[in-house]
Design a protein around this motif. Sequence first.
Motif, PDB file in Angstrom:
ATOM      1  N   SER A  33       0.837  -1.206   0.000  1.00  0.00           N
ATOM      2  CA  SER A  33       0.000   0.000   0.000  1.00  0.00           C
ATOM      3  C   SER A  33       0.871   1.255   0.000  1.00  0.00           C
ATOM      4  O   SER A  33       0.505   2.261  -0.621  1.00  0.00           O
ATOM      5  CB  SER A  33      -0.951   0.004   1.189  1.00  0.00           C
ATOM      6  N   TYR A  34       2.003   1.208   0.668  1.00  0.00           N
ATOM      7  CA  TYR A  34       2.945   2.340   0.636  1.00  0.00           C
ATOM      8  C   TYR A  34       3.446   2.570  -0.791  1.00  0.00           C
ATOM      9  O   TYR A  34       3.471   3.701  -1.282  1.00  0.00           O
ATOM     10  CB  TYR A  34       4.120   2.066   1.579  1.00  0.00           C
ATOM     11  N   GLY A  35       3.820   1.492  -1.465  1.00  0.00           N
ATOM     12  CA  GLY A  35       4.281   1.608  -2.854  1.00  0.00           C
ATOM     13  C   GLY A  35       3.192   2.135  -3.772  1.00  0.00           C
ATOM     14  O   GLY A  35       3.447   2.990  -4.623  1.00  0.00           O
ATOM     15  N   ALA A  36       1.976   1.655  -3.593  1.00  0.00           N
ATOM     16  CA  ALA A  36       0.859   2.131  -4.419  1.00  0.00           C
ATOM     17  C   ALA A  36       0.586   3.605  -4.152  1.00  0.00           C
ATOM     18  O   ALA A  36       0.319   4.373  -5.080  1.00  0.00           O
ATOM     19  CB  ALA A  36      -0.382   1.291  -4.143  1.00  0.00           C
ATOM     20  N   ALA A  37       0.660   4.009  -2.901  1.00  0.00           N
ATOM     21  CA  ALA A  37       0.440   5.419  -2.570  1.00  0.00           C
ATOM     22  C   ALA A  37       1.527   6.292  -3.184  1.00  0.00           C
ATOM     23  O   ALA A  37       1.241   7.397  -3.668  1.00  0.00           O
ATOM     24  CB  ALA A  37       0.395   5.607  -1.051  1.00  0.00           C
ATOM     25  N   ARG A  38       2.746   5.808  -3.183  1.00  0.00           N
ATOM     26  CA  ARG A  38       3.842   6.578  -3.794  1.00  0.00           C
ATOM     27  C   ARG A  38       3.634   6.722  -5.303  1.00  0.00           C
ATOM     28  O   ARG A  38       3.950   7.760  -5.875  1.00  0.00           O
ATOM     29  CB  ARG A  38       5.191   5.902  -3.524  1.00  0.00           C
ATOM     30  N   LEU A  39       3.091   5.680  -5.927  1.00  0.00           N
ATOM     31  CA  LEU A  39       2.853   5.731  -7.367  1.00  0.00           C
ATOM     32  C   LEU A  39       1.821   6.785  -7.745  1.00  0.00           C
ATOM     33  O   LEU A  39       1.879   7.345  -8.840  1.00  0.00           O
ATOM     34  CB  LEU A  39       2.408   4.367  -7.888  1.00  0.00           C
ATOM     35  N   VAL A  40       0.873   7.040  -6.853  1.00  0.00           N
ATOM     36  CA  VAL A  40      -0.177   8.031  -7.162  1.00  0.00           C
ATOM     37  C   VAL A  40       0.117   9.378  -6.512  1.00  0.00           C
ATOM     38  O   VAL A  40      -0.773  10.212  -6.397  1.00  0.00           O
ATOM     39  CB  VAL A  40      -1.578   7.513  -6.770  1.00  0.00           C
ATOM     40  N   GLY A  41       1.344   9.571  -6.071  1.00  0.00           N
ATOM     41  CA  GLY A  41       1.746  10.887  -5.592  1.00  0.00           C
ATOM     42  C   GLY A  41       1.768  11.070  -4.086  1.00  0.00           C
ATOM     43  O   GLY A  41       1.902  12.194  -3.615  1.00  0.00           O
ATOM     44  N   GLY A  42       1.641  10.007  -3.325  1.00  0.00           N
ATOM     45  CA  GLY A  42       1.708  10.114  -1.871  1.00  0.00           C
ATOM     46  C   GLY A  42       3.092  10.543  -1.419  1.00  0.00           C
ATOM     47  O   GLY A  42       4.097  10.186  -2.032  1.00  0.00           O
ATOM     48  N   ARG A  43       3.147  11.305  -0.337  1.00  0.00           N
ATOM     49  CA  ARG A  43       4.423  11.807   0.170  1.00  0.00           C
ATOM     50  C   ARG A  43       4.753  11.275   1.554  1.00  0.00           C
ATOM     51  O   ARG A  43       5.675  11.756   2.192  1.00  0.00           O
ATOM     52  CB  ARG A  43       4.392  13.337   0.228  1.00  0.00           C
ATOM     53  N   GLY A  44       3.999  10.331   2.037  1.00  0.00           N
ATOM     54  CA  GLY A  44       4.201   9.831   3.389  1.00  0.00           C
ATOM     55  C   GLY A  44       5.308   8.808   3.476  1.00  0.00           C
ATOM     56  O   GLY A  44       6.010   8.523   2.504  1.00  0.00           O
ATOM     57  N   THR A  45       5.454   8.252   4.649  1.00  0.00           N
ATOM     58  CA  THR A  45       6.505   7.273   4.919  1.00  0.00           C
ATOM     59  C   THR A  45       5.927   5.864   4.960  1.00  0.00           C
ATOM     60  O   THR A  45       4.718   5.673   5.053  1.00  0.00           O
ATOM     61  CB  THR A  45       7.167   7.571   6.274  1.00  0.00           C
ATOM     62  N   ALA A  46       6.826   4.892   4.900  1.00  0.00           N
ATOM     63  CA  ALA A  46       6.400   3.500   5.033  1.00  0.00           C
ATOM     64  C   ALA A  46       5.816   3.265   6.427  1.00  0.00           C
ATOM     65  O   ALA A  46       4.866   2.496   6.594  1.00  0.00           O
ATOM     66  CB  ALA A  46       7.572   2.565   4.777  1.00  0.00           C
ATOM     67  N   LEU A  83      -8.407   3.504   4.422  1.00  0.00           N
ATOM     68  CA  LEU A  83      -8.220   4.512   3.384  1.00  0.00           C
ATOM     69  C   LEU A  83      -8.162   5.926   3.970  1.00  0.00           C
ATOM     70  O   LEU A  83      -7.357   6.752   3.525  1.00  0.00           O
ATOM     71  CB  LEU A  83      -9.317   4.399   2.332  1.00  0.00           C
ATOM     72  N   ALA A  84      -8.986   6.200   4.979  1.00  0.00           N
ATOM     73  CA  ALA A  84      -8.944   7.521   5.617  1.00  0.00           C
ATOM     74  C   ALA A  84      -7.600   7.730   6.312  1.00  0.00           C
ATOM     75  O   ALA A  84      -7.000   8.810   6.229  1.00  0.00           O
ATOM     76  CB  ALA A  84     -10.085   7.666   6.617  1.00  0.00           C
ATOM     77  N   GLY A  85      -7.108   6.698   6.986  1.00  0.00           N
ATOM     78  CA  GLY A  85      -5.810   6.802   7.649  1.00  0.00           C
ATOM     79  C   GLY A  85      -4.663   6.898   6.665  1.00  0.00           C
ATOM     80  O   GLY A  85      -3.736   7.681   6.841  1.00  0.00           O
ATOM     81  N   LEU A  86      -4.741   6.109   5.595  1.00  0.00           N
ATOM     82  CA  LEU A  86      -3.680   6.140   4.588  1.00  0.00           C
ATOM     83  C   LEU A  86      -3.641   7.492   3.894  1.00  0.00           C
ATOM     84  O   LEU A  86      -2.561   8.051   3.658  1.00  0.00           O
ATOM     85  CB  LEU A  86      -3.882   5.017   3.570  1.00  0.00           C
ATOM     86  N   ARG A  87      -4.796   8.050   3.605  1.00  0.00           N
ATOM     87  CA  ARG A  87      -4.833   9.388   2.998  1.00  0.00           C
ATOM     88  C   ARG A  87      -4.192  10.413   3.920  1.00  0.00           C
ATOM     89  O   ARG A  87      -3.424  11.266   3.491  1.00  0.00           O
ATOM     90  CB  ARG A  87      -6.279   9.775   2.673  1.00  0.00           C
ATOM     91  N   GLN A  88      -4.463  10.285   5.211  1.00  0.00           N
ATOM     92  CA  GLN A  88      -3.886  11.220   6.186  1.00  0.00           C
ATOM     93  C   GLN A  88      -2.366  11.069   6.263  1.00  0.00           C
ATOM     94  O   GLN A  88      -1.644  12.067   6.319  1.00  0.00           O
ATOM     95  CB  GLN A  88      -4.508  10.965   7.555  1.00  0.00           C
ATOM     96  N   THR A  89      -1.883   9.841   6.241  1.00  0.00           N
ATOM     97  CA  THR A  89      -0.433   9.637   6.354  1.00  0.00           C
ATOM     98  C   THR A  89       0.298  10.044   5.090  1.00  0.00           C
ATOM     99  O   THR A  89       1.452  10.454   5.163  1.00  0.00           O
ATOM    100  CB  THR A  89      -0.095   8.161   6.663  1.00  0.00           C
ATOM    101  N   GLN A  90      -0.343   9.940   3.945  1.00  0.00           N
ATOM    102  CA  GLN A  90       0.327  10.286   2.700  1.00  0.00           C
ATOM    103  C   GLN A  90       0.333  11.781   2.429  1.00  0.00           C
ATOM    104  O   GLN A  90       0.995  12.238   1.525  1.00  0.00           O
ATOM    105  CB  GLN A  90      -0.292   9.521   1.530  1.00  0.00           C
TER     106      GLN A  90
END
Length: 161
Positions: A87-100, A150-157
């Motif tokens: 999920s971290y890798g997928a978030a990075r692919l769509v522009g996420g800036r958070g950490t693992a 998803l709400a938490g992942l959006r917040q972390t990214q």
Amino acid sequence: MPVTSDIVATYRGPGRVVRRLLALGQREDRALVFVMGFCVVAFIAQLPGLARRAHLEGLELNALMAAALLGTVFILPLLFYLLAFVSYGAARLVGGRGTAYGARLALFWALLSSTPLVLLNGLVAGLIGPGPALTLVGAAWFGVFIWFWLAGLRQTQRQAE
């Protein structure tokens, strides 16, 4: 804030709770406790259904519990770590800036905060058995889990590295 209060608060606003947990700093021990706590509760939630199955099918309850313990408490956390990494890798692919770590925290907190529904699912499995009620409770758990995750992942990214 105690974990139980955070779980209740998550049902009102999962993103706020994850943001507050992130603000406490990166603590891998906290994330590990969250995922292990979920796995232990998930194992406990399986017990009524396992007892029902052992009684109805004439199986050995201890063997069923041992297999559930091995799968739930020892193997499942490793799969959740892998899922968090994906999920971290997928978030990075769509522009996420958070950490693992943020991705792990979002997943593990979503799992832990959904445990009341996991316990309800286990009770329904043990007392009612397979059927529409079990399917409905399982779907409710899955929906709430996905919402929290998803709400938490959006917040972390949204966090900058």
